[in-house]
Design an enzyme around this catalytic site. Sequence first.
Site, mmCIF file in Angstrom:
data_model
loop_
_atom_site.group_PDB
_atom_site.id
_atom_site.type_symbol
_atom_site.label_atom_id
_atom_site.label_comp_id
_atom_site.label_asym_id
_atom_site.label_seq_id
_atom_site.Cartn_x
_atom_site.Cartn_y
_atom_site.Cartn_z
ATOM 1 N N GLU A 213 -48.913 14.773 -39.576
ATOM 2 C CA GLU A 213 -49.650 13.509 -39.489
ATOM 3 C C GLU A 213 -51.127 13.696 -39.821
ATOM 4 O OE1 GLU A 213 -47.761 10.988 -39.375
ATOM 5 O OE2 GLU A 213 -46.059 12.270 -38.918
ATOM 6 N N TYR A 301 -39.333 14.097 -48.826
ATOM 7 C CA TYR A 301 -40.040 15.016 -47.929
ATOM 8 C C TYR A 301 -39.891 16.474 -48.372
ATOM 9 C CZ TYR A 301 -40.773 11.297 -44.458
ATOM 10 O OH TYR A 301 -41.178 10.161 -43.818
#
Length: 791
Positions: A213, A301
């Site tokens: 993040e 991803y």
Amino acid sequence: MGLRGVYGALDEDLHGLFLTRYADRGRPSMLIASQLEPTYARNVFPCFDEPDMKATFNIRIVHDPSYVALSNMPAIGVSEMKDENGSIWTVTTFDTTPKMSTYITAFVVCDFDHVTVTERGKEIRIWARKEAVEKGCVDYALNITGPIFSFLEDLFNISYPLPKTDLVALPDFGAGAMENWGLMTFRESSLIYCPMENLINRKAFVSLIVSHEIGHQWFGNLVTMSWWNDLWLNEGFASYFEYIGAKYVEPKPPLDRMFYESVLQPVLRVEDTMSDRSLSQKEEKVKGTFLPDSLFDIVTYSKGASIIWMLSSFLTERLFLKALNSYLKAFSFSSANQDDLWTHIQMVIDAQDEVQLPASVKNIMDPWTCQDGFPVLTFDPSTGTISQEQFHNIRKKDNTTSYNNTWIVPITWVRNGSSQPIVWLDETSKMFPEMQISSSEHDWILLNMNLSGYYRVNYNSSYLKRIGKLLENNPEVFPVVNRLQLIDDAFSLTESGYLEIESALDLTKYLAKENDIFVWYIVLSNLMPNDLECTLKDYEIYPLLKKYLIKKMLPVYHYYAGIIRQNDDVLADDYFAETYLEHLLRKACWLGLQDCLDLCSELYAKWMDNPKDQIPAFVRRTIFCYGIAMGSDKEWEFAWEMYHHDNSTTDDKDILLYAMGCTRESWLLHRYMESGVNGSLFSSNNTIFLIYNLAATDTGLRIIWKFVTENWPLLQERFGNAPLYAVLNGMERLVNTDLQIQELQLFYNATLEENERISTTTRLQSAKLENKEKAKLIARVTDWLQKNIDD
């Protein structure tokens, strides 16, 4: 977007939240929060707005005075207001945001507590439930967040532009986490690490998600992809830098093996089944009614991160980071597409002469991002010739898809332990004279050193025999990452028809000298996949496999069993032992290794005598399972009692729910099933889990099938068709004839809708064909074991 998930949208049920947005230019958005749940978190705008649409935001939230309001920017004013009923509300006004995308605009209204620290003059706060804060469960996140921020600032040479950062642990959150600028939100288990856990793999898990993040603060927030077709520019980079950032704060776990374990190997395993799924999509494919949530998958991803790993390797880290600095600075507070990235990398390449590429960056990289699939390289060491083709399952005779994609492939390689200069395969086939090997059995070459390339390597059977002999003499000749790559590539190539199973099995002869537990995980996962365990026991292969593998695994097993018995604290900093020891232990018990069964019985008995004497968390599932399996109703009853004990944690309950299904007593399994369905002791999700779990065992499948067919109206009313699909999932492994399918049809023809009946029949027919192929493969492995059982 958030790690492996998508945040909620505005039009969902707001649980009493009333939202008003004023369109007047310059007037702040006002969020009026009333009748809130104990915690409320929300992105202000729908996730799938246009990512390149950026604006500044002025946010003001009206909320209950007993709550705190958070948003992307610091609060600049707190006041009171009285509504028409005379109730007093708090009004929190936030500073104006920088220019940013709508999907990362967010707010939280909660009664949480927090801890705080200042890093380079900027405040970092971790918010969570008060009891979690009091127990110190957010201290780890606090301790790593600032250092990761500073590390990435220095790495990119670009400062984080916001004045503060809040990280919030949410008890109920569908995504793993969400990168809202200045207000990151996390599923509680993704942010909290309690001191009593003392597990390095839990620390690694938290550090990876936090690092992911934080990586988004540059890749996604500061610079956003222009459209969803280039989502990998957000998620691929965040997934890559999560490992770089986590390695900085948790240096003990080996980065290359962690990346291979969690990123590279899983996507290589599944990508050939995902037809027409390129990393970067054509923009017209993701316009109109297309829902971008389908792009939040393993390709975006993990393939994205793997391609970046390869890119960094052949550019060198210095040039790679220099190019990223140029790219991030040029598109700060704006948006970019992948051609913009290639342009800035090309600018750096053109300004130096250290690295020479065989083509432009765009021509090299576009095939990796715009084509589906990946290459398999076939190496002939006698001539030094390497050829490429698109990896696919060549055993599928009905396959009408063409596999003609080619790539410009960077090949890292090592010869006799020494790394060699990178070479490029820019044709379908090419000879490299420097890669010819001599007749000496000690002369060897391995491709894809350090697993930097996104491809598999196919060596011919005679050369694999030479590699196998070297492994038998001294496995340490090859680095651990190359040992696991050799084995994983070999079995994957066997499965897809490039290599004969005997050649892959020959590589296992050395295993008595293998002490790396991750390599053992790769071996056991390929030789004894979970979905084949019950099937293998029905064939002659089982006693042969048992004898062959137990002899090979005894040294590594006894090493770890001794640690478990004497002092498991020794493994406190061993990431791979904590992650994969349970797999080794479970397979050893499944093979019937008596010491393993005795170990489980011993530790389970000690736990029964003193429940405070905790079994090591990283092997608890297997200890509980075989402790119950080797015991009587006494052991099962104790697990049942502990499941309902007030002090049992959610993790404990999950493990016990699984372990109670391990009993070999049919009457206990039937009672367990009755309790799960007819009682109110389990949630619906746990009941379905129970059914899936029991259907995975021979005894359990027989009981579940009888129970489902006899109680279908009740089950369907409570759980829909999920129990039937759970049972069919288990029955698939037993289907070998049309007669067996017809017997199953007698039941589901009366229970499913027509379209479901058709799809289920198709599924069972496919399972029948797969089982026949598996039977042929099992026969060949059996024959090999008979010839090599004493090696």
